[in-house]
Write a protein that holds these residues in place. Structure first.
Motif, PDB file in Angstrom:
ATOM      1  N   ASP A 206      -0.190 -49.985 -34.790  1.00 12.58           N
ATOM      2  CA  ASP A 206      -1.726 -50.326 -34.915  1.00 12.58           C
ATOM      3  C   ASP A 206      -2.641 -49.904 -33.939  1.00 12.58           C
ATOM      4  N   ALA A 207      -3.835 -50.446 -34.386  1.00 13.37           N
ATOM      5  CA  ALA A 207      -5.104 -49.703 -33.372  1.00 13.37           C
ATOM      6  C   ALA A 207      -4.869 -50.627 -32.083  1.00 13.37           C
ATOM      7  N   ALA A 208      -4.457 -52.014 -32.140  1.00 18.80           N
ATOM      8  CA  ALA A 208      -4.253 -52.341 -30.910  1.00 18.80           C
ATOM      9  C   ALA A 208      -3.302 -52.002 -29.788  1.00 18.80           C
ATOM     10  N   SER A 209      -2.192 -51.456 -30.533  1.00 24.21           N
ATOM     11  CA  SER A 209      -1.132 -51.030 -29.567  1.00 24.21           C
ATOM     12  C   SER A 209      -1.515 -49.301 -29.022  1.00 24.21           C
ATOM     13  N   GLN A 210      -2.416 -48.867 -29.955  1.00 21.24           N
ATOM     14  CA  GLN A 210      -2.591 -47.280 -29.569  1.00 21.24           C
ATOM     15  C   GLN A 210      -4.048 -47.019 -29.790  1.00 21.24           C
ATOM     16  N   GLY A 215      -4.304 -46.253 -34.187  1.00 26.02           N
ATOM     17  CA  GLY A 215      -3.194 -46.663 -34.940  1.00 26.02           C
ATOM     18  C   GLY A 215      -2.343 -45.337 -35.754  1.00 26.02           C
ATOM     19  N   LEU A 216      -1.291 -45.357 -36.127  1.00 33.00           N
ATOM     20  CA  LEU A 216      -0.835 -44.531 -36.692  1.00 33.00           C
ATOM     21  C   LEU A 216      -0.109 -44.620 -38.366  1.00 33.00           C
ATOM     22  N   ASP A 234       0.165 -42.409 -24.206  1.00 32.50           N
ATOM     23  CA  ASP A 234      -1.262 -42.815 -24.573  1.00 32.50           C
ATOM     24  C   ASP A 234      -2.131 -41.549 -25.078  1.00 32.50           C
ATOM     25  N   PRO A 235      -1.695 -41.405 -26.429  1.00 33.26           N
ATOM     26  CA  PRO A 235      -2.479 -40.429 -26.977  1.00 33.26           C
ATOM     27  C   PRO A 235      -3.923 -40.741 -27.147  1.00 33.26           C
TER      28      PRO A 235
END
Length: 272
Positions: A206-210, A215-216, A234-235
């Motif tokens: 999700d967006a919070a983790s990446q 998020g993917l 950390d892309p």
């Protein structure tokens, strides 16, 4: 194709590497359905990996990572050794660098929230290739156009699941609504932690983790750090840095202006 962000449903993959057996059925099914050529019959020298990496003719790639470390709770006759297996694919990012970099509109967001390259519009400029933080997009040598996983868009239009997910014998590759896959993935991590496999973690769920990709739609359960699987820890989509870059340019301009003004004032004081 989707217009104005209207999606029929947000679809994606959850790939659980803890149950991947490296059979490569997903690679074969992907090539077969999408009529992709073979990558040549040669040894890479990297374990049982013959395709090497994702590319214009390999839209699914199973990597074999050999480590001199045993997994927690692992009983092996080989001592401190483990294989990490992962079926990699285009991540269909929520904020897709390839789509943002495309100058012709060849790359679009579909009604399934996947990222699709229209080969009849692509002019082969390659901006998407260098923009992708995962190195997924590639150009064919013969026509120069960009190619990558389509999430089997043609199959989704006929209410079928992607070929790779359909043939996976262990359900390591799961296809469906992203929100449902996220719930399944988080429960799976809890199960592994309860079983003593503390290394289990999610990547890009999700967006919070990446935040760098927001998020993917194709995310993973890993058993080690992302770098071990050749994934960036950390892309970041290049355009996310544009605001900070322009801020730095503005500050530099202000600094030069202040220096020039100071030089003028000093000059006037010296001439009196």
């Amino acid at each position: 194709m989707a217009n104005d962000g209207q999606h029929a449903s947000r679809k994606g993959f959850f790939t659980d590497t803890s149950i991947c057996i490296g059979c490569k059925a997903c690679e074969v099914a992907c090539k077969s359905w999408n009529q992709l050529p073979d990558d040549g019959f040669h040894f890479t020298g990297n374990s049982y990996d013959n395709t090497g990496h994702l590319g214009a003719s390999t839209w699914r790639h199973v990597s074999f990572v050999e480590r001199p470390v045993a997994l927690s709770q692992q009983q092996s006759g080989l001592g401190n050794f483990s294989w990490l297996l992962m079926s990699d694919v285009c991540k269909h990012c929520q904020r897709a660098a390839c789509l943002e970099a495309c100058p012709t509109g060849a790359i679009v967001r579909t009604e399934f929230d996947s990222v699709f390259v229209q080969p009849d519009v692509c002019n082969g400029c390659g901006y998407c290739v260098v923009a992708c933080p995962f190195g997924v997009v590639d150009r064919k040598e013969d026509d120069g156009r960009a190619w990558k996983c389509t999430l089997c868009y043609d199959r989704l239009r006929d209410d079928m699941q992607p070929a790779c997910a359909q043939v996976c014998p262990t359900d390591s590759i799961r296809f469906g609504d992203v929100e449902e896959l996220q719930a399944i993935a988080r429960k799976r991590v809890e199960e592994l932690h309860a079983a003593g496999v503390g290394e289990a973690r999610l990547y890009g769920e999700d967006a919070a983790s990446q935040p760098g990709t927001e998020g993917l739609n194709a995310f993973f359960l890993l058993l080690d750090a992302p770098e071990v699987y050749n994934l960036p820890p950390d892309p970041v989509v290049p355009t996310k840095k544009a605001g900070a870059l322009w801020g730095s340019v503005g500050m530099a301009a202000l600094g030069l202006g202040a220096m020039a003004l100071g030089a003028v004032l000093v000059g006037r004081g010296g001439s009196r």
